[in-house]
Design an enzyme around this catalytic site. Sequence first.
Site, short mmCIF file in Angstrom:
data_model
loop_
_atom_site.label_atom_id
_atom_site.label_comp_id
_atom_site.label_asym_id
_atom_site.label_seq_id
_atom_site.Cartn_x
_atom_site.Cartn_y
_atom_site.Cartn_z
N ARG A 45 5.69 4.33 5.94
CA ARG A 45 5.22 4.03 7.52
C ARG A 45 5.23 2.81 7.90
NH1 ARG A 45 -0.85 5.84 5.83
NH2 ARG A 45 -1.68 4.08 5.06
N ASP A 46 4.78 2.54 9.22
CA ASP A 46 4.82 1.30 9.75
C ASP A 46 3.75 0.26 9.04
OD1 ASP A 46 2.52 2.55 10.67
OD2 ASP A 46 3.29 2.26 12.83
N GLU A 47 3.78 0.24 7.71
CA GLU A 47 2.67 -0.49 7.32
C GLU A 47 3.16 -1.40 5.97
OE1 GLU A 47 -0.94 1.40 7.25
OE2 GLU A 47 -2.21 -0.20 6.29
N TRP B 50 -11.58 -5.63 -1.76
CA TRP B 50 -10.28 -6.12 -1.16
C TRP B 50 -10.11 -7.69 -1.57
CZ3 TRP B 50 -11.69 -1.47 0.02
CH2 TRP B 50 -10.73 -0.57 0.24
N ASP C 268 0.81 -1.22 -0.06
CA ASP C 268 -0.12 0.04 -0.10
C ASP C 268 0.66 1.21 0.15
OD1 ASP C 268 0.97 -0.79 2.68
OD2 ASP C 268 -0.79 0.25 3.60
N GLU D 5 -2.02 9.34 -0.80
CA GLU D 5 -2.99 8.36 -0.33
C GLU D 5 -4.43 9.22 -0.12
OE1 GLU D 5 -2.31 6.99 3.71
OE2 GLU D 5 -3.61 5.20 3.77
N ASP E 297 -5.59 -2.54 -2.76
CA ASP E 297 -4.93 -1.49 -3.57
C ASP E 297 -4.34 -2.10 -4.57
OD1 ASP E 297 -4.91 -1.03 -0.43
OD2 ASP E 297 -3.45 0.62 -0.74
#
Length: 861
Positions: free
Chosen positions: A462-464, A528, A458, A741, A471
């Site tokens: 960041r912490d992802e 999704w 995605d 985003e 996506d």
Amino acid sequence: MTPERIPTVAAPTAEHHREPFGIGESAPRLSWKTTAPTGWTQHAYQIEATRADGTHRTDWVTSPDSVLVSWPLPPLGSREACAIRVRVRGADQVAGDWSPPLHIETGLLAPGDWTAQAVSPRGSDSDRRPPLLRKEFTAAADIERARLYVTAHGLYEIEINGRRVGDHALAPGWTSYHHRLRYQTHDVTGHLRAGANAIGAWLADGWYRGRLGFGGGHADLYGDRVALLAQLEIVHRDGSVTVIGTDPSWRAAQGPILSAGLLDGETYDARQELPGWSRPGFDDGDWSPVDVVPRDPATLVAPTGPPVRCTEEIHPVLVTALDDDRLLVDFGQNLVGRVRITVSGPAGHTVVIRHAEVLQDGELCVRPLRGATSTDRYTLRGGGPETWEPRFTLHGFRYAEITGWRGGGFPGRDIVARVHHTDMARTGWFACSNDQVNRLHQNVVWSLRGNFVDLPTDCPQRDERLGWTGDIQIFAPTAAFLYNCHGMLGSWLRDVAVEQHDDGTVPWYVPEIPGGEQWTPARPGAGWGDVVALTPWDLYRASGDTGLLAAQYDSARRWVDLVTRLAGPSGLWNRGYQLGDWLDPFAPPDDPGAGRTDRHLIATAYYAWSARHVAWTAGVLGRPDEGDRYGDLADRVRQAFVDAYVLPGGRMTSDTQTAYAVALQFDLLPDTEARAAAGRRLAELVAEGGHTIQTGFIGTPLVAPALSATRHDDTAYALLLQQECPSWLYALKHDATTVWERWDSMLPDGSVNPGEMTSFNHYALGAVAEWLHGTVAGLGASEPGYRGIVFRPRPGGGITWAHAAHESPYGRVEIRWDLDESGLTVRATVPTGTTARVDWPDGGVTVLPTGTTTVRRAHHR
Ligand code: RAM
């Protein structure tokens, strides 16, 4: 027969491999591209394979096929090398020359080929300091060739005799490790010598046991020990083979990396380097033993896509001093990679590099990174210019802040951003007369590059950084035009299938890791979970790969069967948790799922669309009964959709752009009249919205195509060219170099959106590029793999020319159009083996021959 009438075949390709070395397919499908005069078609082909036991040729095979043709010979064995050539002939029976060869080599195909054992350093590593492993050995006789088969629990880099092996980054990448762990194959012949040799490995936590995920994240997701599994096979001139595998005789020690995390960055102390550690003769007397740890060789698989590697270096465009000790470096491009520095200074001095995508008040704005520290630290060994780049981390950034810079030299040369991502071949290009649209397109390409890092993520900063299914579901058609991502996404879809829950639920992201209350346990979510039914089809449309459809078919069917159970006899999927039109600009910033379009309308639309895709897939795979059954299901759900969400006058229960766009693009309206009415209402809504964006993840990729499909191109162009927030071009006012985003990741006043979720590098909303390719430039496939091509340019928005090119499985497809007072000129290139037509804006059709042709259409007044 003149010589130029003879067809020419380029070197063939195997499966979707860019480099078919160490492949896992024993019978790889072959493809080739032919250049031949206009009108020539392939009537037959012949394949030649040179293997250890000699050269074999097939008979002439009467067939027009040239894409992913079945392997025509006995299957390859493990470690087998082979050279493939192809030649073709047309109706005149005149054979062309043999193509240049394709060199293929297989990896280890059977679990029994693995004799090495995975080994892990013994003893406490509670500080998780990345270890080094080493082994010395003697290569007795002269070396003919040598191969290294290698993987790890964690990440690895290998050195042999002091020299790095290969240029892969973050190997072995991230897969669903319990089920599938990829190994890599390297030709290391040039690294070895007769006599004493040494092999060494750097190891780090990586995805295997490093901290991953948001809300503080989780470590040890796959195990609590890093390990190396390496098998070096040396073939000597005399035919003997030496195998050096990881086993209990290896030794381990701590190295100069003090810590390394994908999210946190790397800390390196050059004073703790161990010179010569990967060369023979190094004294490892004080190194520790290793333990064998379990790894089932049946889970080891060869890669189907290219590795992650550095693909570009970017020099700073601006370096400013923030204060006495801090430099602020602007690379001019938001990218994914890491910074390489060349510094001089005293031993023990530390340089700290922090990263961010944007600035706030002249300083790095790191809040959007949430729990990702993204900080690298280098402590100098002293005594000279020292060059360093972290090994086991990546960052998403445009800016770096460097504290303690002692370059002495010129920062513009001694500070370099090294761009990293899966090294796919570029296959798609777009340009037009509007520079802002071109910049938007470049931003889409950059967001693709930043988020195709072994798996489709995605966001990269960041912490992802997770394989979010929604996506890529939205973005896959765009991606498949721009890059050859079939090998990479095919691998990821295997992971999606193996991680699909027993009841058919598709995780929100794959590989699945704990995600807090909202995401764990995963719940079936429309848009999704539908990745399993839609994305294989999108890839098939681009590549013609029916094998991928076959491999993913059960996964797709299990999903639609689950939704059928959830929906029950009503045919409406109107229960359960849904994200709806995620990030609808009308949703409150802290509740991105609260968009204006009924979530169940969206869920039912996706249900119908996925059922339709399973029906189509069954048809392609030769399963007519299932095709009928899922086709009937799709019809029934569509009827339920119409009954529930389309009002008698043609309005929908959600009178929103997303609702009409979904109904139009998923073919959910009863007849042409209803389609025309929906198109009109959609155009009205877009105009009423002042041509700003009013859609989220679900609606955004569909609005412009839906407007074009109902002959409202002008409205689509007005939406495209809007500059006020929210719009695609708004971000350019804030110097965006990637897709954001949120429409307003940066607010109009130049401050960073205070939302928790504010990424400046998310490809999903960039899916509009597919409309740029297919409608603005007008290059699309009418048959899978571009075997049929349709040029459908729809000039508008004041754009006077546009160009798109795609390196298709048959060869290069290209269009350039120019508009002037008298009409529209199209210059198009059509590869051999395909058919093509131009669909003119006035409804006329021109059939094009292969080759490059210019055609004109005068304006009708
Ligand atoms: C966010 C991700 C992603 C989206 C999900 C629902 O955390 O960044 O883009 O698919 O939420």
